[in-house]
Design a protein around this motif. Structure first.
Motif, PDB file in Angstrom:
ATOM      1  N   ILE A 212       0.842  -1.197   0.000  1.00 40.47           N
ATOM      2  CA  ILE A 212       0.000   0.000   0.000  1.00 40.47           C
ATOM      3  C   ILE A 212       0.876   1.246   0.000  1.00 40.47           C
ATOM      4  CG2 ILE A 212      -1.442   1.401   1.526  1.00 40.47           C
ATOM      5  CD1 ILE A 212      -3.127  -0.421  -0.042  1.00 40.47           C
ATOM      6  N   HIS A 213       1.991   1.206   0.728  1.00 36.70           N
ATOM      7  CA  HIS A 213       2.885   2.373   0.785  1.00 36.70           C
ATOM      8  C   HIS A 213       3.546   2.629  -0.566  1.00 36.70           C
ATOM      9  CE1 HIS A 213       2.275   2.835   5.046  1.00 36.70           C
ATOM     10  NE2 HIS A 213       2.602   1.567   5.245  1.00 36.70           N
ATOM     11  N   ASP A 214       3.844   1.555  -1.306  1.00 34.50           N
ATOM     12  CA  ASP A 214       4.359   1.723  -2.674  1.00 34.50           C
ATOM     13  C   ASP A 214       3.315   2.427  -3.536  1.00 34.50           C
ATOM     14  OD1 ASP A 214       6.757   0.345  -2.151  1.00 34.50           O
ATOM     15  OD2 ASP A 214       5.838  -1.584  -2.627  1.00 34.50           O
ATOM     16  N   PHE A 215       2.062   1.972  -3.456  1.00 35.29           N
ATOM     17  CA  PHE A 215       0.977   2.564  -4.245  1.00 35.29           C
ATOM     18  C   PHE A 215       0.752   4.023  -3.869  1.00 35.29           C
ATOM     19  CE2 PHE A 215      -3.845   2.907  -4.849  1.00 35.29           C
ATOM     20  CZ  PHE A 215      -3.719   3.307  -6.173  1.00 35.29           C
ATOM     21  N   SER A 216       0.793   4.318  -2.584  1.00 40.11           N
ATOM     22  CA  SER A 216       0.608   5.701  -2.122  1.00 40.11           C
ATOM     23  C   SER A 216       1.717   6.600  -2.655  1.00 40.11           C
ATOM     24  CB  SER A 216       0.586   5.728  -0.591  1.00 40.11           C
ATOM     25  OG  SER A 216       0.479   7.049  -0.115  1.00 40.11           O
ATOM     26  N   TRP A 217       2.961   6.099  -2.611  1.00 39.08           N
ATOM     27  CA  TRP A 217       4.101   6.876  -3.126  1.00 39.08           C
ATOM     28  C   TRP A 217       3.967   7.098  -4.624  1.00 39.08           C
ATOM     29  CZ3 TRP A 217       7.978   9.873  -4.049  1.00 39.08           C
ATOM     30  CH2 TRP A 217       8.870   9.596  -5.085  1.00 39.08           C
ATOM     31  N   TRP A 218       3.670   6.048  -5.362  1.00 35.30           N
ATOM     32  CA  TRP A 218       3.580   6.118  -6.821  1.00 35.30           C
ATOM     33  C   TRP A 218       2.444   7.015  -7.276  1.00 35.30           C
ATOM     34  CZ3 TRP A 218      -0.309   4.294 -10.207  1.00 35.30           C
ATOM     35  CH2 TRP A 218       0.050   4.176 -11.553  1.00 35.30           C
ATOM     36  N   SER A 219       1.305   6.901  -6.629  1.00 37.03           N
ATOM     37  CA  SER A 219       0.102   7.629  -7.053  1.00 37.03           C
ATOM     38  C   SER A 219       0.018   9.040  -6.484  1.00 37.03           C
ATOM     39  CB  SER A 219      -1.147   6.858  -6.617  1.00 37.03           C
ATOM     40  OG  SER A 219      -1.218   6.802  -5.195  1.00 37.03           O
TER      41      SER A 219
END
Length: 352
Positions: A212-219
């Motif tokens: 989820i933290h990867d997705f939050s960073w990317w998005s």
């Protein structure tokens, strides 16, 4: 799932291993949004994922408008498929515009001047079509509306976020601007929940296993927003725990065969590197500073089986392209020779 499994699945999902995609549009659409900060090398981010592609193939896709290069998702350049630009731009702009406004205030930007510049630029593009940044500045100056380079850049970025402009036709590393509605007419209304679900699906489908933290960073979404977005499409994904972190991936994922080595030369800011907040699986901590600076600059990377083992650069000497490799550790000749085919692939890609 082991770290080796995770890396092999990512290579497969990010289209850096065997896949059936055959065009720039398919690559960009699958990945969702592709960071494209360094224009020359960003083309290789698509090319490295296609068999026998050339830089001209990528430019053709940009010229026809199948893919576009614009500011979206985060405050930097990205490639996005034409079919996604309106939905993902509207999802991003509400969050990014205040960031640009705050940045403008920090150096004393004149908001009225920027708004006026956007309106004037829109009329210029209606009249002249596709123009470079320099040409836009010259036209504005000829009309008695001269802007310094900093303010002009701000006007251009804001106009993209507002849905006025996007990328136009390109030349040899020449980026132009055109009217978004002329290139990609909007055909359906924006529904935020649908856009969030599509963005989450595209990310975890193409970048998983990811957290989820990867997705939050990317998005650029807040962690709470990222969690809500995943909930919308959660039925399509499954989670695995590794090193006390929860990774999400497509629920029908199969671990690709590992009998073939993955030997790659990736461009700076490639999605395989830049889109994960935690990069501990792909690079040893002691080597971070060799490819990732504190102010967010990423170098081109040498990848072996999903691990970063060095950096490389493309150098033009007279009419020839040379590729120079720099490994983190002393490397045997046998290992260096593994990259000869990839070096030739880079050369063929940029050979016009």
């Amino acid at each position: 799932m082991t770290v080796t499994d995770l890396l092999h699945i990512r290579l497969h999902n990010q289209l850096l291993a065997c896949h059936s995609k055959k065009s720039s549009k398919e690559i960009v659409s699958h990945l969702g949004i592709v960071q494209a900060q360094n224009f020359d090398m960003a083309k290789w981010a698509i090319g490295v994922r296609l068999n026998n592609a050339t830089v001209c193939n990528i430019e053709d896709a940009l010229n026809t408008g199948e893919i576009l290069r614009t500011h979206i998702l985060r405050p930097t350049w990205h490639f996005v498929a034409a079919e996604d630009i309106h939905e993902f731009r509207e999802l991003s702009s509400a969050r990014l515009l205040p960031i640009y406004e705050a940045y403008g205030k920090s150096w004393g930007a004149d908001e009225k001047l920027i708004a006026q510049g956007s309106r004037r630029m829109e009329k210029l593009l209606e009249k002249h079509g596709h123009l470079t940044k320099q040409e836009i500045g010259e036209h504005l100056a000829n009309d008695g509306f001269e802007l310094d380079q900093h303010t002009l850049s701000h006007v251009l970025s804001r106009s993209e976020l507002l849905g006025i402009t996007c990328s136009g036709i390109v030349g040899v590393n020449k980026h132009t601007y055109a009217l978004l509605e002329e290139r990609v007419p909007k055909t359906k209304p924006f529904i935020k929940e649908e856009a969030l679900g599509r963005l989450a699906f595209k990310f975890f489908n193409s970048h998983g296993p990811a957290t989820i933290h990867d997705f939050s960073w990317w998005s650029g979404l807040l962690t709470s927003e990222a969690k809500s977005a995943l909930e919308l499409v959660k039925e399509h994904f499954v989670s695995e725990t590794l090193n006390d972190k929860t990774f999400w991936m497509k629920n029908d994922v199969t671990i690709p065969e590992k009998d073939r080595e993955s030997v790659l030369l990736l461009p700076p800011f490639d999605e395989f590197v830049v889109s994960y907040k935690d990069r501990s699986e792909i690079i040893e901590k002691e080597y971070h500073s060799k490819v990732m600076t504190k102010n967010g600059i990423f170098s081109s990377t040498i990848m072996l089986n999903g691990k970063i083992i060095g950096s490389w650069r493309k150098v033009k000497k007279k009419n020839d392209i040379h590729v120079e490799l720099s490994f983190f550790e002393k490397t045997s000749q046998n290992r260096e020779q593994k990259f000869e085919k990839e070096i030739e692939r880079v050369k063929r890609f940029y050979d016009r």
